[in-house]
Design a protein around this motif. Structure first.
Motif: not given
Length: 459
Positions: A176-188
Motif C-alpha cells: 500500500c502506497e499510503v501506509c506501506d502495509e504489504s499483502f500476498t495478493q493484489s486483490s487484498s
C-alpha cells in the motif's frame, strides 16, 4: 495486400495459402492427424504438435529480455511483454475496458451479452469461459492437481498454489502506497485501499447497506433470504459461512488445534486463543471512552457500554423482559420453555445454565474453590463465601481497611469511608446489577456476581 483466395465452403473463412485452408477444414471434420508419441494427444497441425512436445521436454525457448521469464510459445511472450509496456490493445466497445489479449476481451464481452456457452455435464451450471468450466469440474472429481512441495497441500488452481507458497517464503509483493502495509495478493491490496478511501462499491439492493468486498455482500444477502447453505452432516445444523461450519464440526470431533505456548491449553478457534493469551500478558486493548475501564474482548466492552447507555436490546417475546446480553436472554427463555440442556453425568440432574451444572458437580467431587482469606474456610459456591463474609465476624481480626482514613473493620461488607463517602456523595451503583446503594460496600464484583447469581440480582 495479397488476396485471400482460398475460402472454406463450410464457414466462408478465407486464407492466403491452400495449406492454411487444409488445416482449418480439420476443425469441421474433426481430423487430428498429428499425434504425440508420449501421451497420444492429437492435433490438427504439426506446429501445434511441436508446441505440445515442449510440455514434456520443459523447453521454453522464448525469453523476455526484460525479466528473463521463459515461455513455450512466441505468442505468450508477446502477451507477456504487455505487462511491462502497459499496452492493452483490445478494447470493449460497450464499457471501454481494455485488455492485453483478444481472448480475454471475448470472455469479458459475455458479461454484457450474458452468454455462458460452457456447461457442466454433471450439474448443468454454465460458465462464460472454458477455463472456469475446467476449474469447476474439479469440484465434482475432487481433483486438486497443484501441490505444494513444502507441505503437500493441494489446490484446485495454480493461482491458489502461487498465493499459498508465499506463506512459506514470507513474500508480500503488493504494498500500500499510503501506509506501506504489504499483502500476498493484489486483490487484498485493492480491498485494503478502500480503508483509506472509504469506498464501499458493493451495495445490497434490499437494505442499501454497502460493503468493501463482493463476497461480504453475497454473505450479507443470506440475512435477507434466510439461506444457510452449509450443513453439518452430524447434527444437521446449518450455517451462513463455511468457516463457521468448520469451527462447529470441532464440537463433534473434539479437535482443538490452537494451543497456548504458555500453559498448553487448547482452543477450537484461533480468536479464542488470542483472547486467552491476554490472561498471561495482561493486555486489555479495548477501553471504555466513558469510564476508561479496559477489557480483553471487544464483545465484553460492548456489553459494558450498555451500563452507561442503559440499553437492553434483547427482549423476551413472551414477557417483554429486556437484557443487555443475548446470552442472558437465551438463559431467561428457558424459564418459559422449561428447557434444561445441561445434565450431570453422575446423577442425571439437569440445569438451565452450564455454570449451574459446574457448581453442582462440586457436590460429587467435593471441590470447594472459594476460600475465606481471614479464616481459610472453603466453600463450593461463591455466594456461600459472600454470605460468610457478610455474617461471620472474625473475633479480634479487622483485616479490611478504609483507603482514606485507615479505619479497620472485621468484615468485608462493613461500609468503608471511600473518597466519595468523605465528600458526602450518597449513591453507589453496581455495574452488574444496576442496584443503587446509599453506602459503598467494597465487595469484589467477582464474589457477589458470579455467573450463577447475576440472574438473581437482575430479577
Amino acid at each position: 495486400m495479397a488476396e485471400k483466395q482460398f475460402r472454406c465452403e463450410v464457414c466462408g473463412k478465407a486464407f492466403l495459402k491452400s495449406s492454411g485452408l487444409i488445416i482449418h477444414q480439420r476443425i469441421h471434420t474433426g481430423e487430428k492427424p498429428f499425434s504425440c508419441d508420449i501421451c497420444e494427444a492429437a492435433f490438427t497441425s504439426s506446429s501445434k504438435l511441436l508446441r505440445h512436445h515442449r510440455i514434456h521436454t520443459g523447453e521454453k525457448p522464448f525469453i523476455c529480455e526484460i525479466c528473463n521469464k521463459s515461455f513455450l510459445q512466441s505468442s505468450d511472450l508477446r502477451v507477456h511483454h504487455r505487462t511491462h509496456t502497459g499496452e492493452k490493445p483490445f478494447t470493449c466497445e460497450v464499457c471501454d475496458e481494455s485488455f492485453t489479449q483478444s481472448s480475454t476481451l471475448r470472455v469479458h464481452q459475455r458479461i454484457h451479452t450474458g452468454e455462458k456457452p460452457f456447461k457442466c455435464k454433471v450439474c448443468d451450471k454454465s460458465f462464460s469461459d472454458s477455463s472456469a468450466l475446467r476449474r469447476h469440474r474439479r469440484i465434482h472429481t475432487g481433483e486438486k492437481p497443484f501441490r505444494c512441495e513444502v507441505c503437500d497441500k493441494s489446490f484446485l488452481q495454480s493461482f491458489d498454489l502461487r498465493v499459498h507458497l508465499r506463506t512459506h517464503t514470507g513474500e508480500r509483493p503488493f504494498t500500500c502506497e499510503v501506509c506501506d502495509e504489504s499483502f500476498t495478493q493484489s486483490s487484498s491490496l485493492n480491498v485494503h485501499k478502500r480503508t483509506h478511501t472509504g469506498e464501499r462499491p458493493f451495495t445490497c439492493k434490499v437494505c442499501d447497506k454497502s460493503f468493501s468486498w463482493s463476497s461480504t455482500l453475497r454473505l450479507h444477502r443470506r440475512t435477507h433470504t434466510g439461506e444457510r447453505p452449509y450443513t453439518c452432516e452430524v447434527c444437521d445444523e446449518s450455517f451462513l459461512w463455511s468457516s463457521t461450519l468448520r469451527i462447529h464440526q470441532r464440537i463433534h470431533t473434539g479437535e482443538k488445534p490452537f494451543k497456548c505456548e504458555v500453559c498448553e491449553k487448547s482452543f477450537a478457534q484461533s480468536s479464542n486463543l488470542l483472547v486467552h493469551q491476554r490472561t498471561h500478558t495482561g493486555e486489555r486493548p479495548f477501553t471504555c471512552e466513558v469510564c476508561e475501564e479496559s477489557f480483553s474482548r471487544a464483545s465484553t466492552l460492548r456489553v459494558h457500554q450498555q451500563i452507561h447507555t442503559g440499553k437492553k436490546p434483547f427482549q423476551c417475546q413472551v414477557c417483554d423482559k429486556s437484557f443487555a446480553r443475548l446470552s442472558n436472554l437465551h438463559v431467561h427463555q428457558r424459564t418459559h420453555t422449561g428447557e434444561k440442556p445441561f445434565t450431570c453425568e453422575v446423577c442425571d440432574e439437569s440445569f438451565t445454565q452450564s455454570s449451574n451444572l459446574r457448581v453442582h458437580q462440586r457436590v460429587h467431587t467435593g471441590e470447594k474453590p472459594f476460600q475465606c482469606e481471614v479464616c481459610n474456610k472453603s466453600f463450593s459456591r461463591a455466594e456461600k463465601l459472600s454470605k460468610h463474609l457478610i455474617l461471620r465476624i472474625h473475633k479480634g481480626k479487622k483485616p479490611f481497611t478504609c483507603d482514606v482514613c485507615d479505619k479497620s473493620f472485621s468484615t468485608v461488607m462493613e461500609p468503608l469511608h471511600t473518597p466519595t463517602c468523605h465528600t458526602g456523595e450518597e449513591q453507589f451503583k453496581c455495574e452488574v446489577s444496576d442496584k443503587i446503594f446509599t453506602k459503598f460496600f467494597k465487595v469484589p464484583v467477582q464474589i457477589v456476581h458470579t455467573e450463577e447469581t447475576v440472574e438473581m440480582w437482575k430479577a
